[in-house]
Design a protein around this motif. Sequence first.
Motif, PDB file in Angstrom:
ATOM      1  N   LEU A 262       0.834  -1.198   0.000  1.00  6.70           N
ATOM      2  CA  LEU A 262       0.000   0.000   0.000  1.00  6.70           C
ATOM      3  C   LEU A 262       0.867   1.245   0.000  1.00  6.70           C
ATOM      4  O   LEU A 262       1.787   1.378   0.807  1.00  6.70           O
ATOM      5  N   ILE A 263       0.537   2.170  -0.912  1.00  3.57           N
ATOM      6  CA  ILE A 263       1.118   3.511  -0.919  1.00  3.57           C
ATOM      7  C   ILE A 263       0.043   4.474  -0.434  1.00  3.57           C
ATOM      8  O   ILE A 263      -1.001   4.630  -1.084  1.00  3.57           O
ATOM      9  N   LEU A 264       0.279   5.106   0.691  1.00  4.03           N
ATOM     10  CA  LEU A 264      -0.631   6.103   1.249  1.00  4.03           C
ATOM     11  C   LEU A 264      -0.046   7.478   0.938  1.00  4.03           C
ATOM     12  O   LEU A 264       0.990   7.859   1.475  1.00  4.03           O
ATOM     13  N   ASP A 265      -0.711   8.215   0.063  1.00  2.00           N
ATOM     14  CA  ASP A 265      -0.202   9.513  -0.375  1.00  2.00           C
ATOM     15  C   ASP A 265      -0.799  10.611   0.499  1.00  2.00           C
ATOM     16  O   ASP A 265      -1.963  10.985   0.350  1.00  2.00           O
ATOM     17  N   LEU A 266       0.014  11.133   1.407  1.00  2.00           N
ATOM     18  CA  LEU A 266      -0.402  12.189   2.327  1.00  2.00           C
ATOM     19  C   LEU A 266       0.329  13.496   2.039  1.00  2.00           C
ATOM     20  O   LEU A 266       0.415  14.366   2.903  1.00  2.00           O
ATOM     21  N   ARG A 267       0.820  13.666   0.836  1.00  2.00           N
ATOM     22  CA  ARG A 267       1.651  14.843   0.540  1.00  2.00           C
ATOM     23  C   ARG A 267       0.891  16.158   0.723  1.00  2.00           C
ATOM     24  O   ARG A 267       1.492  17.189   1.015  1.00  2.00           O
ATOM     25  N   TYR A 268      -0.452  16.118   0.527  1.00  2.00           N
ATOM     26  CA  TYR A 268      -1.261  17.329   0.676  1.00  2.00           C
ATOM     27  C   TYR A 268      -2.223  17.240   1.860  1.00  2.00           C
ATOM     28  O   TYR A 268      -3.207  17.972   1.923  1.00  2.00           O
ATOM     29  N   ASN A 269      -1.942  16.360   2.800  1.00  2.00           N
ATOM     30  CA  ASN A 269      -2.867  16.126   3.909  1.00  2.00           C
ATOM     31  C   ASN A 269      -2.368  16.809   5.174  1.00  2.00           C
ATOM     32  O   ASN A 269      -1.389  16.370   5.785  1.00  2.00           O
ATOM     33  N   GLY A 270      -3.059  17.889   5.593  1.00  2.00           N
ATOM     34  CA  GLY A 270      -2.667  18.641   6.784  1.00  2.00           C
ATOM     35  C   GLY A 270      -3.293  18.144   8.067  1.00  2.00           C
ATOM     36  O   GLY A 270      -3.088  18.737   9.116  1.00  2.00           O
ATOM     37  N   GLY A 271      -4.064  17.034   8.014  1.00  2.00           N
ATOM     38  CA  GLY A 271      -4.576  16.456   9.247  1.00  2.00           C
ATOM     39  C   GLY A 271      -6.081  16.407   9.311  1.00  2.00           C
ATOM     40  O   GLY A 271      -6.781  16.366   8.301  1.00  2.00           O
ATOM     41  N   GLY A 272      -6.593  16.442  10.570  1.00  2.00           N
ATOM     42  CA  GLY A 272      -8.030  16.350  10.792  1.00  2.00           C
ATOM     43  C   GLY A 272      -8.349  15.521  12.019  1.00  2.00           C
ATOM     44  O   GLY A 272      -7.670  15.620  13.041  1.00  2.00           O
ATOM     45  N   SER A 273      -9.350  14.671  11.900  1.00  2.00           N
ATOM     46  CA  SER A 273      -9.902  13.928  13.026  1.00  2.00           C
ATOM     47  C   SER A 273      -8.982  12.823  13.526  1.00  2.00           C
ATOM     48  O   SER A 273      -8.548  11.964  12.750  1.00  2.00           O
ATOM     49  N   VAL A 274      -8.726  12.813  14.834  1.00  2.00           N
ATOM     50  CA  VAL A 274      -7.945  11.740  15.452  1.00  2.00           C
ATOM     51  C   VAL A 274      -8.683  10.409  15.315  1.00  2.00           C
ATOM     52  O   VAL A 274      -8.073   9.371  15.038  1.00  2.00           O
ATOM     53  N   GLN A 275     -10.011  10.417  15.496  1.00  2.00           N
ATOM     54  CA  GLN A 275     -10.766   9.177  15.394  1.00  2.00           C
ATOM     55  C   GLN A 275     -10.670   8.584  13.995  1.00  2.00           C
ATOM     56  O   GLN A 275     -10.545   7.370  13.828  1.00  2.00           O
TER      57      GLN A 275
END
Length: 480
Positions: free
Chosen positions: A251-264
């Motif tokens: 699995l490649i999880l692309d988070l390059r533009y992901n600034g966060g959000g919900s802990v749950q």
Amino acid sequence: MKKYSPYKMLLLLLVSTFFIGCSKTEDIPQDIEINDFVWGGLNAYYKWQGEVPDLSDRRFSNREQLNSYLSGFATPNDLFNSLIYQPGVVDRFSWIVDDYIALENSFQGVRLTTGMKLQAVAYADGSGNAYVVVTEVLAGSDAAIKGITRGMIITEVNGIQITEANVNDLFAPDNLTISIANFNGGNPVANGTTFDLVKSQVDENPVKIATIIDRSPNQIGYLLYTQFSSNYDAELNQAFADFKSGGVTDLILDLRYNGGGSVQTAVYLASMITGQFNGEVFANKIWNDKVMNAFSSDSFIDRFTDRIVKQDANGNTTLDEAINSLNLSTLYVIVSERTASASELIINSLNPYIDVKLVGTTTVGKQVGSITLYDSDDYTRNGPNFNANHTWAMQPIVLEIVNKDGQNSPTGFTAEVPLAEDYSNLGVLGDPTEPLLARTIQYITTGARGTASTRNQIQNTFWNSEMSNLDYNTMYTELK
């Protein structure tokens, strides 16, 4: 009998004991009621409450003294900012807003936007001029309808040259005319193409791309995920159902533009990636001493789970479904200088359990989280005596979050395969030839880290359009 979470119970305890015999409605003048909300919420929840003298439980001996103090601040912003502990050094992420509706929408990906996501870069010649690269275009937006595409370069807005000083102001209006340019070695030259764009409300699904890339014997799942938005937990789970039925081995999880959000939502995603650690510790939350001393340590633990369970404000179940898990022992994550908060939580909390390999550039380094505080007796959206006379809300830092070994990384996570985006050749997101994705596929299939470089481009970037979002680089939990 109505049941309260431990955090609500603490607030009710604080409200009932702080000034014995005083009624909130009788003793708080209307002109300082918002300031009173600001001080009370921070006194109860702020992570550094014990370090700020004016937030001390012993600072005021009666309501009159507190009211006098609060009347000394002209605006809620002034009071809030005065109570932040070492702003920009220790506390880099607390904020207050005067429109909680916009804040709530932002958490769920609903934004007023042209649809362009942008990255600003200084001209290579050092002139102070800047250009903006389109990194993504939201489906259904005016930019998408008008034909804006990833990789386009913008040098002027409404006829004004973009500079390092004016870029944020130029993109603020609701109506924009943008001028497109050719890259020209990092000193772009306008090519005569212009677009007229109008901002509108766009509901953004953060599960952007979920596909399987066949590199037999590897079946590589690729997920471009841009926000930990709880509204889309079911769509995220469906993506993993498709990965599972498609026989994904990597699995490649692309988070390059992901600034966060919900802990749950981060807990759910980590449980989808793994599955073999159900019930074990995902993360520990460290609140201020008042909260930590009030309840057992189990109250502050997030655990891997095998179900998504969601409820509305009235306690009615709106979603209850089994999590689709891949049981992976290795995860490949594409990261950048825009990867923060809940994205870093995924990396940090999975590290003790599986091998997490990073491709890209160093992440932000945000190991703290917040909650939304509203003006009610227990500071929740649906709490008793909710004040409907204003729309102020706070998003203060209330906790630090660590993995099961007590670790986090406040300076960010460094990629073992360093590679920045090349603004002259961004490629198409999700296409196996897109440079960062191609390099990650190579890493999976050959095991070679290679000699990729960051091309020094990261040093010339200084702004992106997400910075204007109310939830920029946020990691939040909820009062339940």
